[in-house]
Design a protein around this motif. Sequence first.
Motif, mmCIF file in Angstrom:
data_model
loop_
_atom_site.group_PDB
_atom_site.id
_atom_site.type_symbol
_atom_site.label_atom_id
_atom_site.label_comp_id
_atom_site.label_asym_id
_atom_site.label_seq_id
_atom_site.Cartn_x
_atom_site.Cartn_y
_atom_site.Cartn_z
ATOM 1 N N PRO A 132 0.796 -1.234 0.000
ATOM 2 C CA PRO A 132 0.000 0.000 0.000
ATOM 3 C C PRO A 132 0.829 1.285 0.000
ATOM 4 C CG PRO A 132 -0.006 -0.982 2.172
ATOM 5 C CD PRO A 132 0.712 -1.948 1.278
ATOM 6 N N TYR A 133 2.047 1.255 0.547
ATOM 7 C CA TYR A 133 2.866 2.462 0.647
ATOM 8 C C TYR A 133 4.123 2.271 -0.205
ATOM 9 C CZ TYR A 133 -0.203 3.003 4.660
ATOM 10 O OH TYR A 133 -1.315 3.080 5.470
ATOM 11 N N GLN A 134 4.309 3.191 -1.125
ATOM 12 C CA GLN A 134 5.420 3.073 -2.067
ATOM 13 C C GLN A 134 6.150 4.413 -2.162
ATOM 14 O OE1 GLN A 134 3.880 1.649 -5.805
ATOM 15 N NE2 GLN A 134 2.923 -0.157 -4.881
ATOM 16 N N VAL A 135 7.453 4.323 -2.409
ATOM 17 C CA VAL A 135 8.309 5.503 -2.550
ATOM 18 C C VAL A 135 9.174 5.309 -3.787
ATOM 19 C CG1 VAL A 135 10.171 6.874 -1.537
ATOM 20 C CG2 VAL A 135 8.362 5.975 -0.089
ATOM 21 N N CYS A 236 23.477 7.204 3.402
ATOM 22 C CA CYS A 236 24.095 6.993 2.088
ATOM 23 C C CYS A 236 25.528 6.528 2.321
ATOM 24 C CB CYS A 236 24.053 8.294 1.287
ATOM 25 S SG CYS A 236 24.611 8.104 -0.405
ATOM 26 N N ILE A 237 25.686 5.221 2.422
ATOM 27 C CA ILE A 237 27.032 4.683 2.659
ATOM 28 C C ILE A 237 27.897 4.877 1.429
ATOM 29 C CG2 ILE A 237 28.311 2.592 3.240
ATOM 30 C CD1 ILE A 237 25.840 1.607 4.726
ATOM 31 N N ASN A 238 27.356 4.523 0.275
ATOM 32 C CA ASN A 238 28.069 4.705 -0.989
ATOM 33 C C ASN A 238 27.581 5.999 -1.642
ATOM 34 O OD1 ASN A 238 29.347 4.526 -3.431
ATOM 35 N ND2 ASN A 238 28.623 2.460 -3.917
ATOM 36 N N PRO A 239 28.477 6.941 -1.948
ATOM 37 C CA PRO A 239 28.006 8.202 -2.565
ATOM 38 C C PRO A 239 27.269 8.005 -3.882
ATOM 39 C CG PRO A 239 30.275 8.411 -1.795
ATOM 40 C CD PRO A 239 29.921 6.964 -1.674
ATOM 41 N N SER A 240 27.545 6.922 -4.572
ATOM 42 C CA SER A 240 26.851 6.675 -5.839
ATOM 43 C C SER A 240 25.387 6.321 -5.640
ATOM 44 C CB SER A 240 27.548 5.554 -6.621
ATOM 45 O OG SER A 240 28.885 5.907 -6.918
ATOM 46 N N ASN A 241 25.018 5.931 -4.396
ATOM 47 C CA ASN A 241 23.642 5.537 -4.123
ATOM 48 C C ASN A 241 22.823 6.652 -3.476
ATOM 49 O OD1 ASN A 241 24.299 2.994 -5.109
ATOM 50 N ND2 ASN A 241 24.773 2.190 -3.078
ATOM 51 N N CYS A 242 23.363 7.858 -3.386
ATOM 52 C CA CYS A 242 22.632 8.963 -2.768
ATOM 53 C C CYS A 242 21.461 9.369 -3.654
ATOM 54 C CB CYS A 242 23.563 10.151 -2.532
ATOM 55 S SG CYS A 242 24.860 9.815 -1.307
ATOM 56 N N ILE A 243 20.344 9.686 -3.026
ATOM 57 C CA ILE A 243 19.125 10.014 -3.764
ATOM 58 C C ILE A 243 18.998 11.515 -3.935
ATOM 59 C CG2 ILE A 243 18.007 7.940 -2.866
ATOM 60 C CD1 ILE A 243 16.423 9.744 -0.971
ATOM 61 N N THR A 244 18.161 11.917 -4.896
ATOM 62 C CA THR A 244 17.837 13.325 -5.130
ATOM 63 C C THR A 244 16.496 13.607 -4.465
ATOM 64 O OG1 THR A 244 19.026 13.253 -7.235
ATOM 65 C CG2 THR A 244 17.510 15.080 -6.889
ATOM 66 N N TRP A 245 16.501 14.462 -3.436
ATOM 67 C CA TRP A 245 15.301 14.672 -2.628
ATOM 68 C C TRP A 245 14.191 15.343 -3.424
ATOM 69 C CZ3 TRP A 245 14.041 12.893 2.111
ATOM 70 C CH2 TRP A 245 15.046 12.283 2.859
ATOM 71 N N CYS A 246 14.550 16.223 -4.356
ATOM 72 C CA CYS A 246 13.511 16.934 -5.094
ATOM 73 C C CYS A 246 12.750 16.026 -6.053
ATOM 74 C CB CYS A 246 14.129 18.108 -5.866
ATOM 75 S SG CYS A 246 14.632 19.475 -4.797
ATOM 76 N N LYS A 247 13.296 14.872 -6.367
ATOM 77 C CA LYS A 247 12.631 13.935 -7.274
ATOM 78 C C LYS A 247 12.074 12.721 -6.540
ATOM 79 C CE LYS A 247 15.153 15.178 -11.472
ATOM 80 N NZ LYS A 247 15.935 14.671 -12.624
ATOM 81 N N THR A 248 11.928 12.842 -5.237
ATOM 82 C CA THR A 248 11.370 11.759 -4.431
ATOM 83 C C THR A 248 9.858 11.927 -4.360
ATOM 84 O OG1 THR A 248 13.401 11.633 -3.118
ATOM 85 C CG2 THR A 248 11.422 10.636 -2.192
ATOM 86 N N GLU A 249 9.129 10.855 -4.596
ATOM 87 C CA GLU A 249 7.663 10.879 -4.578
ATOM 88 C C GLU A 249 7.139 9.775 -3.665
ATOM 89 O OE1 GLU A 249 5.718 10.951 -8.306
ATOM 90 O OE2 GLU A 249 7.203 12.255 -9.280
ATOM 91 N N LEU A 250 6.074 10.105 -2.951
ATOM 92 C CA LEU A 250 5.411 9.155 -2.062
ATOM 93 C C LEU A 250 4.056 8.781 -2.651
ATOM 94 C CD1 LEU A 250 6.121 10.878 1.385
ATOM 95 C CD2 LEU A 250 7.600 9.367 0.064
ATOM 96 N N PHE A 251 3.732 7.496 -2.567
ATOM 97 C CA PHE A 251 2.462 6.991 -3.106
ATOM 98 C C PHE A 251 1.736 6.249 -1.994
ATOM 99 C CE2 PHE A 251 5.496 7.177 -6.569
ATOM 100 C CZ PHE A 251 4.804 7.869 -7.540
ATOM 101 N N ASP A 252 0.576 6.765 -1.639
ATOM 102 C CA ASP A 252 -0.281 6.118 -0.648
ATOM 103 C C ASP A 252 -1.468 5.513 -1.382
ATOM 104 O OD1 ASP A 252 -1.655 5.248 1.516
ATOM 105 O OD2 ASP A 252 -1.845 7.197 2.508
ATOM 106 N N LEU A 253 -1.378 4.219 -1.664
ATOM 107 C CA LEU A 253 -2.420 3.552 -2.441
ATOM 108 C C LEU A 253 -3.709 3.377 -1.664
ATOM 109 C CD1 LEU A 253 -0.317 0.819 -4.291
ATOM 110 C CD2 LEU A 253 -0.787 3.183 -4.955
ATOM 111 N N THR A 254 -3.662 3.560 -0.322
ATOM 112 C CA THR A 254 -4.893 3.423 0.459
ATOM 113 C C THR A 254 -5.845 4.591 0.218
ATOM 114 O OG1 THR A 254 -3.836 4.518 2.356
ATOM 115 C CG2 THR A 254 -3.698 2.107 2.222
ATOM 116 N N LYS A 255 -5.307 5.742 -0.221
ATOM 117 C CA LYS A 255 -6.138 6.915 -0.461
ATOM 118 C C LYS A 255 -6.565 7.052 -1.912
ATOM 119 C CE LYS A 255 -3.979 9.552 3.259
ATOM 120 N NZ LYS A 255 -3.266 10.808 3.617
ATOM 121 N N MET A 256 -6.044 6.214 -2.753
ATOM 122 C CA MET A 256 -6.397 6.303 -4.164
ATOM 123 C C MET A 256 -7.730 5.619 -4.420
ATOM 124 S SD MET A 256 -2.772 5.674 -6.121
ATOM 125 C CE MET A 256 -1.388 6.792 -5.922
#
Length: 397
Positions: A132-135, A236-256
């Motif tokens: 139900p909860y996805q990122v 972020c242990i490995n710098p290559s795996n660091c995420i971009t916060w501005c492109k992060t999206e949350l999906f709550d399928l319980t409200k859809m």
Amino acid sequence: MAGCGSWVFFLTVCSASLFEASSDIKVTIPVGKFFTHELFRETFQNDFEPLGKVYGILYNDPIIFKCNKQNFPDLPEWLRFTQRNPYDNGFLYGTPMSPGKSIIEIYATNQRSYDTVRHLLIIKVVPDKILPYQVEVFIKLREIEKVLPSTVQDEIKQDLQKLWDTETLEMINITNALDRGGRVPLPLAGHFEGVYVKVGSEEYFSKCLLRVLTPENKKQCKEEAKIKVPGECHFCINPSNCITWCKTELFDLTKMKPKPPAPTMGSGILEAGEDFKPLESPPNRDYFPDYIVTVIVPLILAIILFLLLAYIMFGRREGIGKRNARTNQIQLYHHYTIHENTDELRTMAGNRGVPPPLSTLPMFNSRTGDRASPLQSDSIPLIMAQQDPYSDTLPRK
């Protein structure tokens, strides 16, 4: 010797049949979970040279993979394939969204010997519960081929587990940024295509993930300012795996809202009922306004343009003719005055009473200054030769 040869042939046939049997790979995956299958070059290299290890001959041939659904020219819509170059392993990856069964044909071509091997991958998709909860996060310093190996997926999954503060985390999808409209990076060091990683869980989002929904974070992303990530949210242990916060999206399928049910398929035969009544003819329509707009108005505009052009071409020619006549009169007056002045100068020169220069006299000799008679001359004047071009100009005795 003949018996030994027959045994070798028998063993070869048996080994070939074993290779053919082992080439069928069967996997079972649930709906909504990420699937990855790596095509190892070493496995297909052994198929090309089954006795290479026995004789100590090892090859590192370039191998090209081509995959398609059986009896179809392409893969299923949820499945993708990638291989950067012939010396890299290939990857089949994707996330099925509906149960079913797919048979994938894998063809490996050896570019050195041009041998071809065919394997079958049988994928069975079984129903499962959707998390139900996805990122979805964006990793800027990665490429799809470098993320698909299981070891790299585990590293990314561990970082996201700490960010979500849960251990029950499942990988849902990994997508190349180019498939999402991203730009092709420059072929330089430090430039990557980027990947989108989607994970899901049954637990609600953590406080760090909910920071994405705050107005402050949205304002900073809109202004393209550098996001200040708190220390407790930086996993972020490995710098290559660091995420971009501005492109992060949350999906709550319980409200859809749930999707509407699919239409039921009928027999295709209309039920018995009353006789078919066709629709009545449409009411009469007055086409005169359309005629005025499409014919009369363009015709009036054409007439106005024609009259304007006629006035410009013919109505203003009288003034132009008067100006031209006046100009011609001025030019003729100047010409007449020039002639008068010329005649006046000639008259004044004739009235001076001075003999003309000897050089102007006919048959004048410039060396002696004497004037010879035309009758005693041994030559004929040039003007006579010009008057009678067929006369003999040579001197005669």
